[in-house]
Design a protein around this motif. Structure first.
Motif, PDB file in Angstrom:
ATOM      1  N   MET A 143       0.859  -1.027   0.100  1.00 62.53           N
ATOM      2  CA  MET A 143       0.370   0.370  -0.233  1.00 62.53           C
ATOM      3  C   MET A 143       0.737   1.351  -0.302  1.00 62.53           C
ATOM      4  O   MET A 143       0.611   2.289  -0.967  1.00 62.53           O
ATOM      5  N   ALA A 144       2.299   1.933   1.069  1.00 64.37           N
ATOM      6  CA  ALA A 144       2.944   2.720   1.160  1.00 64.37           C
ATOM      7  C   ALA A 144       3.520   2.834  -0.537  1.00 64.37           C
ATOM      8  O   ALA A 144       3.755   3.762  -1.012  1.00 64.37           O
ATOM      9  N   TRP A 145       3.343   1.233  -1.678  1.00 64.36           N
ATOM     10  CA  TRP A 145       4.024   1.459  -2.977  1.00 64.36           C
ATOM     11  C   TRP A 145       3.736   2.195  -3.648  1.00 64.36           C
ATOM     12  O   TRP A 145       3.473   3.561  -4.629  1.00 64.36           O
ATOM     13  N   ALA A 146       2.186   1.686  -3.330  1.00 59.83           N
ATOM     14  CA  ALA A 146       0.716   2.259  -3.910  1.00 59.83           C
ATOM     15  C   ALA A 146       0.871   4.286  -3.892  1.00 59.83           C
ATOM     16  O   ALA A 146       0.745   4.773  -4.672  1.00 59.83           O
ATOM     17  N   VAL A 147       0.272   4.131  -2.784  1.00 59.91           N
ATOM     18  CA  VAL A 147       1.245   6.138  -2.603  1.00 59.91           C
ATOM     19  C   VAL A 147       1.814   6.310  -2.787  1.00 59.91           C
ATOM     20  O   VAL A 147       1.469   7.734  -3.815  1.00 59.91           O
ATOM     21  N   ARG A 148       2.912   6.096  -2.752  1.00 59.42           N
ATOM     22  CA  ARG A 148       3.910   6.267  -3.413  1.00 59.42           C
ATOM     23  C   ARG A 148       4.054   6.543  -5.264  1.00 59.42           C
ATOM     24  O   ARG A 148       4.335   7.706  -5.575  1.00 59.42           O
ATOM     25  N   ILE A 149       3.664   5.890  -6.148  1.00 59.49           N
ATOM     26  CA  ILE A 149       3.190   5.545  -7.166  1.00 59.49           C
ATOM     27  C   ILE A 149       2.531   6.558  -7.803  1.00 59.49           C
ATOM     28  O   ILE A 149       2.551   7.204  -8.479  1.00 59.49           O
ATOM     29  N   SER A 150       0.905   6.596  -7.273  1.00 61.44           N
ATOM     30  CA  SER A 150       0.114   7.348  -7.474  1.00 61.44           C
ATOM     31  C   SER A 150       0.754   8.775  -7.228  1.00 61.44           C
ATOM     32  O   SER A 150       0.135   9.750  -7.907  1.00 61.44           O
ATOM     33  N   ALA A 151       0.976   9.168  -6.519  1.00 64.76           N
ATOM     34  CA  ALA A 151       1.796  10.784  -5.770  1.00 64.76           C
ATOM     35  C   ALA A 151       2.761  10.569  -7.032  1.00 64.76           C
ATOM     36  O   ALA A 151       2.853  11.515  -7.777  1.00 64.76           O
ATOM     37  N   THR A 152       4.191   9.745  -7.752  1.00 59.29           N
ATOM     38  CA  THR A 152       4.625   9.982  -7.889  1.00 59.29           C
ATOM     39  C   THR A 152       3.800  10.511  -9.746  1.00 59.29           C
ATOM     40  O   THR A 152       4.146  11.724 -10.409  1.00 59.29           O
ATOM     41  N   LEU A 153       3.246   9.869  -9.837  1.00 62.06           N
ATOM     42  CA  LEU A 153       2.466  10.406 -11.124  1.00 62.06           C
ATOM     43  C   LEU A 153       1.393  11.006 -11.716  1.00 62.06           C
ATOM     44  O   LEU A 153       1.921  12.102 -12.241  1.00 62.06           O
ATOM     45  N   ALA A 154       0.415  11.227  -9.862  1.00 59.89           N
ATOM     46  CA  ALA A 154       0.245  13.415 -10.355  1.00 59.89           C
ATOM     47  C   ALA A 154       1.160  14.347 -10.189  1.00 59.89           C
ATOM     48  O   ALA A 154       1.073  14.594 -10.870  1.00 59.89           O
ATOM     49  N   PHE A 155       2.325  13.863  -9.761  1.00 56.13           N
ATOM     50  CA  PHE A 155       3.207  14.605  -9.950  1.00 56.13           C
ATOM     51  C   PHE A 155       4.163  14.792 -11.001  1.00 56.13           C
ATOM     52  O   PHE A 155       4.091  16.160 -11.570  1.00 56.13           O
ATOM     53  N   ILE A 156       4.272  14.192 -11.854  1.00 48.81           N
ATOM     54  CA  ILE A 156       4.865  13.674 -13.455  1.00 48.81           C
ATOM     55  C   ILE A 156       3.026  14.491 -14.132  1.00 48.81           C
ATOM     56  O   ILE A 156       3.021  14.181 -15.961  1.00 48.81           O
ATOM     57  N   GLY A 157       2.627  15.080 -13.778  1.00 45.11           N
ATOM     58  CA  GLY A 157       1.444  15.569 -14.572  1.00 45.11           C
ATOM     59  C   GLY A 157       0.282  14.548 -14.855  1.00 45.11           C
ATOM     60  O   GLY A 157      -0.857  14.480 -16.200  1.00 45.11           O
ATOM     61  N   ILE A 158       0.300  12.878 -14.741  1.00 43.30           N
ATOM     62  CA  ILE A 158      -0.506  12.106 -15.201  1.00 43.30           C
ATOM     63  C   ILE A 158      -1.316  11.831 -13.824  1.00 43.30           C
ATOM     64  O   ILE A 158      -0.655  11.329 -12.425  1.00 43.30           O
ATOM     65  N   GLY A 159      -2.774  11.391 -13.825  1.00 41.53           N
ATOM     66  CA  GLY A 159      -3.343  10.692 -12.506  1.00 41.53           C
ATOM     67  C   GLY A 159      -4.580  12.203 -12.222  1.00 41.53           C
ATOM     68  O   GLY A 159      -4.198  12.833 -12.795  1.00 41.53           O
ATOM     69  N   VAL A 160      -4.541  11.772 -10.951  1.00 42.62           N
ATOM     70  CA  VAL A 160      -4.933  13.438  -9.994  1.00 42.62           C
ATOM     71  C   VAL A 160      -4.443  14.057 -10.801  1.00 42.62           C
ATOM     72  O   VAL A 160      -3.156  14.535 -10.880  1.00 42.62           O
ATOM     73  N   GLN A 161      -5.409  14.984 -10.999  1.00 44.04           N
ATOM     74  CA  GLN A 161      -5.278  17.119 -11.735  1.00 44.04           C
ATOM     75  C   GLN A 161      -5.429  17.832 -10.637  1.00 44.04           C
ATOM     76  O   GLN A 161      -6.062  17.656 -10.180  1.00 44.04           O
ATOM     77  N   ALA A 162      -4.210  18.944 -10.790  1.00 41.75           N
ATOM     78  CA  ALA A 162      -4.816  19.548  -9.795  1.00 41.75           C
ATOM     79  C   ALA A 162      -5.629  20.200 -10.579  1.00 41.75           C
ATOM     80  O   ALA A 162      -6.354  20.540 -11.394  1.00 41.75           O
ATOM     81  N   PRO A 163      -6.650  21.224  -9.963  1.00 40.18           N
ATOM     82  CA  PRO A 163      -6.379  21.849  -8.391  1.00 40.18           C
ATOM     83  C   PRO A 163      -6.508  20.635  -6.745  1.00 40.18           C
ATOM     84  O   PRO A 163      -6.907  21.442  -5.653  1.00 40.18           O
ATOM     85  N   ALA A 164      -7.292  18.813  -7.056  1.00 39.26           N
ATOM     86  CA  ALA A 164      -7.762  18.224  -6.532  1.00 39.26           C
ATOM     87  C   ALA A 164      -6.942  18.409  -4.925  1.00 39.26           C
ATOM     88  O   ALA A 164      -5.547  17.942  -5.810  1.00 39.26           O
ATOM     89  N   PRO A 165      -7.202  18.299  -4.004  1.00 40.72           N
ATOM     90  CA  PRO A 165      -5.540  17.960  -3.124  1.00 40.72           C
ATOM     91  C   PRO A 165      -4.935  16.910  -3.374  1.00 40.72           C
ATOM     92  O   PRO A 165      -5.541  16.032  -1.821  1.00 40.72           O
ATOM     93  N   GLU A 166      -4.506  16.637  -4.035  1.00 43.64           N
ATOM     94  CA  GLU A 166      -3.852  15.551  -4.283  1.00 43.64           C
ATOM     95  C   GLU A 166      -2.413  15.485  -3.718  1.00 43.64           C
ATOM     96  O   GLU A 166      -1.719  16.712  -4.552  1.00 43.64           O
ATOM     97  N   TRP A 167      -1.594  14.771  -3.047  1.00 42.32           N
ATOM     98  CA  TRP A 167      -0.462  15.238  -2.445  1.00 42.32           C
ATOM     99  C   TRP A 167       0.757  15.358  -3.607  1.00 42.32           C
ATOM    100  O   TRP A 167       1.531  16.643  -4.110  1.00 42.32           O
ATOM    101  N   GLY A 168       0.962  14.154  -4.494  1.00 41.99           N
ATOM    102  CA  GLY A 168       1.577  14.451  -5.588  1.00 41.99           C
ATOM    103  C   GLY A 168       1.427  15.470  -6.151  1.00 41.99           C
ATOM    104  O   GLY A 168       1.921  16.601  -6.584  1.00 41.99           O
TER     105      GLY A 168
END
Lengths: 283, 319, 325
Positions: free
Chosen positions: A206-231
């Motif tokens: 699960m920790a890996w899942a949180v990390r990878i989803s944040a990473t995806l968000a960080f590179i602009g894929i996945g959850v998009q701003a302005p949604a309050p996702e940490w990545g």
């Protein structure tokens, strides 16, 4: 596994206590985010952008859109659990039966599983995830599915290893000798014992899942701003770090680290917790 | 009367070329205990697994109550398992650690359509305190756990129980209690037993007949008393003379047979013991020696028996 | 000459339960015995009686959470308890050597047998170079390993169980120790091999006038290889004396039960013994620890029994030891 037992393990294992405590705090934050957060996470104050921590209503400052970093960081816990729990569930639902059959029967299931693992190992996971999300389209649901599916073979292998170790255990042999049908040997005798070690691995995955989803968000894929996702918040804040507005990225970053660390520590402690030999019974 | 279990020319080869069982034949009558003794590599545990069809043999036949079970599928075997039972050596490993003793005792009843309420009777029968029914295996002692395994084995009134070193990991005083229980059960129910052990004294105590294994072959078989009093095969003599009776007043009569058991890979064509045997003849290496009669019911696979030159001279008492 | 004198040794383990409460297991409760040069003393008892713990204590190998609240262990006249690890290391493997149960795990898998024997001497500065090799080869010959010159170059995995146990005995003996402690030296070996290894050990002990403490659960080993025996139960020695005396006149009910549990005696006498669980070391009762299982327990047994001399050096810790059995 009673509550007092959890307390007992927590007392004996400080790492588990810290990890479990951290997750508990994040769970409370996620559950009561609306009550705890002073402002709605996506409410923008256009005239109060990039305020430093402690100015006015912004306890941890405001971001480039004039949104409250503190409130957004708290709401981010919802996204973290929103990815960790369903992704963990997908891993368990796919990984456990797969690992069980692969470990017990071997054969083509085992071969396919091992080959998928080889591919996953050979391929940088993040690029694979990136490719899949790009192909299936963005969106939170897709991120959950991708992360869950990608990690399922790894979880299956964990279960498989446990089953392989149990396959020749005397009690399994005794179960066959008693006249158990195969399904019963698997479900009643092997599964409860195999799941033990595997469950302890679940928080780590699960920790890996949180990390990878944040990473995806960080590179602009996945959850998009302005949604309050940490990545996504870190990505947003990254551009301000150079100009000195460090708080936009720092606080979601700290939250991400704390959550991942908490899950990892809890996972380590969980193997202790699930050990039946340490279960307090009798006197 | 048909034998409960008849093993005919059984051969088992493990992948990798280890020939664990080498043309073994024996039969067990109802109510009888056959002791199977041997050192490591003798194939005695493999025979136990084959007899209960937890393993399929490479060659040979296994008849249980007259029925050929050599090639039966797992599903066809299942109903038979009610009457063909096994108890393993390691009491700590033989019970599912996540089931309570109560559930463990109910399981065989559930599997073969028995009455679950009988679980308590089973516990009483093997003298297991009823308070243990709610406990988990790790909370019981080795002796109590072995009683649970025995209770599971007798739940469906078996005709045969294979006991693979059932007391070897137990302390002496606990061991006696288990052996006594087994004897009582046999007297009451007439169940036949295959008692596999390396412990000569225990085998002598519990067995009616004994078969001695060496590298997967039976080298001697006979009534327990006769075989222990007048062993015929040089290996049996060696084995018995190496035993240390727990009594300082019994003098040791040691045969100085040197060396250790060779590896069961690439076995010679003749008698497997010939390489260590002080009495070996050139003919011993020609082919597997046939069984020779020694006394009523006792026979050994040794060429020397024909002219009665099979006695090893004991070395001086080393004590 | 007394080599090892253990006097009133107590060992306890402190552990924390899940409820964080400190629990103390009283594993040894006043163990006393001696081993003299030229004699083999057997220490028998069942699982948990404290045999191996006694051996570890004598070797100075106890580590926390085990601790020695009381007692004395004198080796060659010198108190072992309280010595630093450095001082102990000078004694262990030099004057006092141990042979353990699992020979293959006790040998370094990455070093040839000869090199291990040489290193053993170099570490203790007893011999070096060619002299050490000669000594090593002589030791292998002494433990009756065939073709010792060739075996010097063998790797541990090339040895059978019996050979590995012989090499371990050679390792223990290479620095000419005065005392050997053998913890279940033949458990796990085949019957025929066990006899060979024990013969070797006994012959060497006799030829070199060593003292040996043999820890075993096997009464056969005691009966045929030991001169004296000490019987342990729940961390106490309940009976000790010359082997033939103890076997012909067992004076503690536990010793009698042990002897009567052997299959040979069962065949003669029938089922006389009812086994039981040993007392809870975390909650030891007062008085005689065998009381709950004892067929002749009486009110007197509520008080701890002293060691009562039966004859000469034979004694038992039982209030009724003086009576004829």
């Amino acid at each position: 596994m009673s509550f007092t037992h959890v307390l007992g393990v927590a007392r004996r294992s400080p790492t588990f206590a810290v990890g479990f405590g951290a997750i508990l705090v994040f769970a409370l934050l996620a559950a009561f985010a609306d009550l705890i957060a002073p402002l709605p996470p996506t409410q923008s104050f256009p005239y109060e952008t990039l305020r430093p921590p402690g100015s006015g209503q912004f306890l941890l400052g405001s971001d480039g859109n004039g949104m409250d970093v503190f409130s957004r960081t708290i709401h981010g816990a919802r996204y973290a659990f929103g990815i960790a729990l369903p992704a963990g569930a997908i891993m368990a639902v796919i990984g456990i039966p797969l690992g069980l059959i692969a470990g017990w029967r071997g054969g083509w299931v085992d071969e396919v599983l091992l080959r998928i693992l080889d591919v996953l190992r050979a391929f940088p996971t993040i690029i694979l995830a990136l490719a899949i999300v790009a192909a299936t389209g963005q969106g939170f649901l897709n991120v959950i599915l991708v992360v869950g599916f990608l990690d399922s073979p790894i979880f299956a292998r964990i279960v498989r290893a446990e089953v392989l170790a149990l396959r020749n255990a005397t009690f399994v042999r005794a179960a066959v000798a008693a006249g158990n049908p195969e399904w019963r040997v698997l479900l009643v005798h092997i599964l409860p014992n195999a799941i033990l070690g595997a469950t302890a691995q679940l928080p780590l995955r699960m920790a890996w899942a949180v990390r990878i989803s944040a990473t995806l968000a960080f590179i602009g894929i996945g959850v998009q701003a302005p949604a309050p996702e940490w990545g996504a918040m870190i990505r947003q804040g990254a551009e301000y770090v150079i100009s000195g507005e460090w708080w936009v990225a720092l606080f979601p970053g700290l939250a991400l680290i704390a959550m991942v660390l908490g899950l990892n520590l809890a996972g380590d402690g969980l193997s202790d917790l699930l050990d039946p030999k340490r279960r307090a019974t009798g006197k | 009367m048909t034998a409960v279990l008849a093993i005919q020319n059984l051969v088992h080869r493990f992948p990798g070329g280890v020939q664990a069982v080498n043309d073994v034949s024996f039969a067990i009558a109802p109510g009888e205990t056959l002791g199977l003794v041997g050192e490591s590599g003798s194939g005695k545990s493999t025979i136990g697994l084959l007899a209960t069809r937890l393993l399929a043999p490479t060659q040979g036949r296994i008849l249980f109550e007259g029925q050929d079970i050599t090639r039966l599928s797992a599903a066809t075997l299942r109903p038979l398992r009610a009457r063909l039972q096994v108890v393993f050596q390691d009491p700590w490993g033989a019970l599912n650690p996540r089931m309570t003793i109560g559930r463990l005792l109910e399981e065989p009843l559930r599997l073969h359509g028995g009455n679950l309420a009988e679980a308590r009777l089973l516990a009483e029968r093997v003298r297991l305190p009823l308070a243990t029914l709610g406990r988990y295996p790790h909370e019981l002692s080795g002796g109590q756990l072995q009683r649970v395994s025995i209770a599971r084995a007798i739940a469906n009134r078996p005709k045969l129980i294979v006991l693979d070193e059932p007391t070897s990991s137990l302390d002496l005083s606990v061991r006696a209690g288990i052996l006594q229980l087994l004897e009582e059960l046999q007297r009451e129910t007439g169940v036949a037993m295959l008692f596999i052990s390396h412990d000569l004294e225990t085998v002598r105590l519990v067995s009616h007949r004994v078969a001695v294994l060496y590298l997967g072959r039976i080298v001697e078989t006979g009534p327990a008393a006769a075989l222990f009093e007048t062993p015929g095969h040089p290996y049996t003599q060696t084995l018995l003379s190496a035993h240390l009776p727990p009594d300082p007043f019994v003098a040791l009569r040691r045969h100085r047979v040197q060396g250790e058991i060779p590896s069961p890979i690439n076995l010679p064509p003749g008698c497997f013991f010939a390489g260590r045997c002080p009495l070996a003849l050139p003919a011993c290496n020609a082919g597997p020696p046939a069984m020779q009669p020694l006394a009523p019911g006792q026979e050994a696979a040794c060429l020397r028996i024909a002219d009665r030159t099979n006695r090893l001279e004991p070395a001086e008492d080393p004590a | 000459m007394t080599l090892l004198a253990v006097q009133d040794l107590h060992v306890e383990f402190a552990t924390r339960g899940l409820d964080n409460r400190l629990r103390v297991a009283q594993a040894l409760n006043g163990v006393s015995f001696t081993v003299a040069a030229g004699e083999v003393v057997g220490l028998v008892g069942e699982t948990g009686a404290g045999k191996s713990l006694t051996a570890l204590a004598a070797m100075g190998l106890l580590r926390p959470p085990a601790r020695i609240p009381h007692g004395s262990i004198r080796f060659e006249g010198r108190e072992i308890i309280g010595l630093s690890d450095r001082e102990l290391e000078k004694i262990r493997g030099r004057r006092m050597a141990m042979i353990v149960q699992s020979p293959l795990t006790s040998l370094d898998p990455l070093k040839r047998i000869g090199d291990q024997l040489v290193r053993m001497q170099r570490v203790h500065d007893t011999a070096h170079g060619a002299a050490a090799r000669t000594k090593a080869e002589a030791m292998l010959a002494a433990v009756r390993i065939p073709d010792p010159a060739r075996r010097m170059r063998a790797w541990p995995h090339e040895l059978s169980g019996g050979m590995a146990q012989r090499v371990l005995i050679a390792m223990a003996l290479v620095n000419d120790p005065a005392l050997i402690i053998a913890d279940e030296p033949t458990t796990g070996l085949d019957v025929t091999v066990q006899a060979q290894v024990l013969d070797t050990l006994r012959d060497i002990v006799a030829a070199r006038n060593l003292g040996a403490l043999v820890i075993t659960h096997d009464l056969g080993v005691v009966a045929h290889y030991c001169q004296r025996v000490a019987v342990m139960f729940a961390g106490r020695i309940v009976e000790d004396g010359p082997v033939r005396e103890v076997f012909s006149r067992p004076s503690h009910p536990y010793t009698r039960a042990l002897i009567d549990s052997t299959p040979g005696r069962i065949a003669q006498l029938g089922w006389t013994v009812t086994g039981g669980t040993p007392p809870d070391l975390y909650d030891l009762p007062q008085g005689c620890l065998y009381r709950d299982r004892c067929p002749r327990a009486a009110t007197a047994c509520l008080a701890a029994p002293p060691r009562i001399a039966v004859s000469g050096t034979h004694g038992a810790a039982c209030h009724f030891a003086g009576e004829a059995a």
